[in-house]
Design a protein around this motif. Structure first.
Motif, PDB file in Angstrom:
ATOM      1  N   SER A 263     -17.104  -0.134  -2.838  1.00  0.00           N
ATOM      2  CA  SER A 263     -16.465   0.869  -3.694  1.00  0.00           C
ATOM      3  C   SER A 263     -16.911   2.281  -3.324  1.00  0.00           C
ATOM      4  N   ASN A 282     -13.411  -3.536  -3.572  1.00  0.00           N
ATOM      5  CA  ASN A 282     -13.294  -2.130  -3.942  1.00  0.00           C
ATOM      6  C   ASN A 282     -12.824  -2.050  -5.387  1.00  0.00           C
ATOM      7  N   LEU A 284     -13.455   0.687  -7.286  1.00  0.00           N
ATOM      8  CA  LEU A 284     -13.716   2.089  -7.611  1.00  0.00           C
ATOM      9  C   LEU A 284     -12.946   2.537  -8.836  1.00  0.00           C
TER      10      LEU A 284
END
Length: 377
Positions: A263, A282, A284
Motif C-alpha cells: 500500500s 494494495n 491504500l
C-alpha cells in the motif's frame, strides 16, 4: 525478532552484525538484539554492539549453558521479578532471560532506560530530517515482557506494571506527535500505529499482571489473547493518522499488516521488487478512509494453526485453539470436523457455532484455506 545474521551460521556479536536492518534498506538503525526477555541484553547501532569492550567479548547460547554469570535458577534471590523456567537464564541487572550469555558487561542495558533510549533516537531522527520526506519504524518495547517501566511511570495505572508500561508507551507516542507538531510536519505525516498480537497477562514473569487486572478486559469484547486463533489473539489495534488527507472515523475495513508494504509502495508510486510482499494487497484506499471494505478475506495464524475472516464470518478448521493462562497453564479448545463458524457481528465472543446451519459458508471458507495451505487439509 529481526532475524540478524544468517540462519546457517553462528552470529559473531563482537564484530559486524550482518545482515541486519541496513542491509534491508534502512539508512540508520538503533535496536536491541532480539526481545527484552532474551540475551544478549545489549543495544546495537547499525552493525555494532553499543559500548562493547573488546577485552570482554560476548558469547550467547540458546541451547547449552555457558559462562559463569548467575541465572534465575542458580540465584533466584538476585531477581527483581521472578520468572518461569524458560525465562530463567542469565540474569542481567536483576532480570533473568531466555538463553545464557557471558561477557559484554559494559554493553548490557537496564530495562527501565530502554524506552527512553529508543524514544530519544526516534525524536533526534525526526528533528534531523526536518521537512525532508522520511520513513521511521519505531518499535515500542513497553508491553512486552519483562515489563519494567521507568520509575516515573510506576503507579501510573491501576493495572500494575503491565498497565504502567502501556501508559509509558502512550506517553512516548505523544512525544513523537509533539515532535512532529513542533517541526510543522504533523499535518502531512502518515502515522500507522499497530501491534504484533493480542494481549497476554502472564507471559513468563510474575509481574502482577493477573493479580492487578481486576475486571479489565484487555481484549475488549473479543475472545482469547496472544497465542490463540480467537479474535482476541489475532485482532490488533490499527490506527491511521494523516491530518491532511484522512478524516477521523471508525472503519470496519478488513486489512492486514502484510498489506502495508504494498500500500505504501502505491502511495509513493514505487515499483516493488520481484517476489516482494507476495501476500500483501494494495489497500491504500482503506487506509485513507475511502474504502469501507478493504481486502476480501484475511488469514489468521497462531502456533501454526490457521483461521480465516471474510466479512463478518470467521471459520476455524478442526484442530485446537490455545489460550495462555498462568504458569504452565495452556487452555486447549478442541475443534472437531467440520470446524467452527462464527458471525462476529453479533457474536464477538465466538461462542455460537453456526457451521451446521451454514454448510455452504463453511465450504467456501474451507476451500480458500485449502488453496492457500493444501498441506494442512
Amino acid at each position: 525478532h529481526l532475524g540478524l545474521g544468517k540462519a546457517d551460521r553462528s552470529l559473531n556479536w563482537n564484530g559486524e552484525i550482518k545482515p541486519g536492518p541496513r542491509q534491508l534498506g534502512f539508512d540508520y538503525a538503533y535496536y536491541m538484539a532480539a526481545t527484552g526477555d532474551r540475551v544478549p541484553s545489549v543495544f546495537i547501532e547499525n552493525e555494532k554492539v553499543v559500548n562493547l569492550d573488546p577485552a570482554d567479548p560476548i558469547s550467547v547460547s540458546y541451547t547449552d549453558p555457558l559462562g559463569n554469570d548467575p541465572t534465575g535458577i542458580s540465584r533466584p534471590d538476585l531477581l527483581r521479578i521472578q520468572a518461569d523456567e524458560q525465562h530463567s537464564g542469565t540474569i542481567v541487572h536483576g532480570i533473568s532471560r531466555i538463553g545464557t550469555m557471558s561477557g559484554g558487561q559494559t554493553a548490557r542495558y537496564r530495562d527501565e532506560i530502554m524506552s527512553d533510549r529508543f524514544l530519544e533516537k526516534a525524536i533526534s531522527f525526526i528533528e534531523a530530517e526536518g521537512s525532508e520526506p522520511f520513513f521511521l519504524f519505531y518499535a515500542g518495547i513497553e508491553n512486552h515482557v519483562p515489563r519494567v517501566p521507568h520509575p516515573r511511570f510506576v503507579g501510573a495505572s491501576s493495572l500494575g506494571l503491565r498497565g504502567d508500561a502501556i501508559a509509558q508507551f502512550d506517553w512516548n507516542v505523544g512525544q513523537i506527535i509533539e515532535t512532529l507538531t513542533k517541526g510543522g510536519i504533523l499535518q502531512n505525516t502518515l502515522i500507522i500505529l499497530s501491534s504484533d498480537n493480542g494481549p497476554v497477562l502472564f507471559d513468563g514473569y510474575w509481574d502482577g499482571a493477573i493479580e492487578n487486572n481486576g475486571n479489565h478486559r484487555s481484549s475488549g469484547p473479543w475472545r482469547g489473547g496472544k497465542y490463540s486463533r480467537w479474535e482476541g489473539g489475532t485482532r490488533v489495534p490499527f490506527i491511521v493518522s494523516w491530518p491532511e488527507r484522512v478524516k477521523p472515523s471508525i472503519s470496519d475495513a478488513l486489512v492486514s499488516q502484510v498489506d502495508i508494504f504494498r500500500s505504501i509502495s502505491a502511495l509513493i508510486e514505487t515499483e516493488l521488487p520481484e517476489n516482494a510482499s507476495p501476500d500483501g494487497e494494495n489497500i491504500l484506499s482503506a487506509l485513507l478512509g475511502e474504502d469501507p471494505l478493504g481486502r476480501a478475506y484475511v488469514i489468521q495464524e497462531a502456533l501454526t494453526e490457521l483461521a480465516i475472516r471474510k466479512g463478518n464470518w470467521k471459520y476455524i478448521p478442526a484442530g485446537s485453539v490455545t489460550d495462555r493462562g498462568g504458569l504452565d497453564e495452556w487452555n486447549e479448545t478442541e475443534i472437531k470436523e467440520p470446524g467452527m463458524l462464527f458471525n462476529l457481528m453479533d457474536d464477538p465472543d465466538e461462542s455460537i457455532n453456526r457451521s451446521e446451519e451454514n454448510p455452504d459458508k463453511v465450504r467456501e471458507l474451507r476451500n480458500i484455506l485449502k488453496t492457500i495451505a493444501p498441506e494442512k487439509f
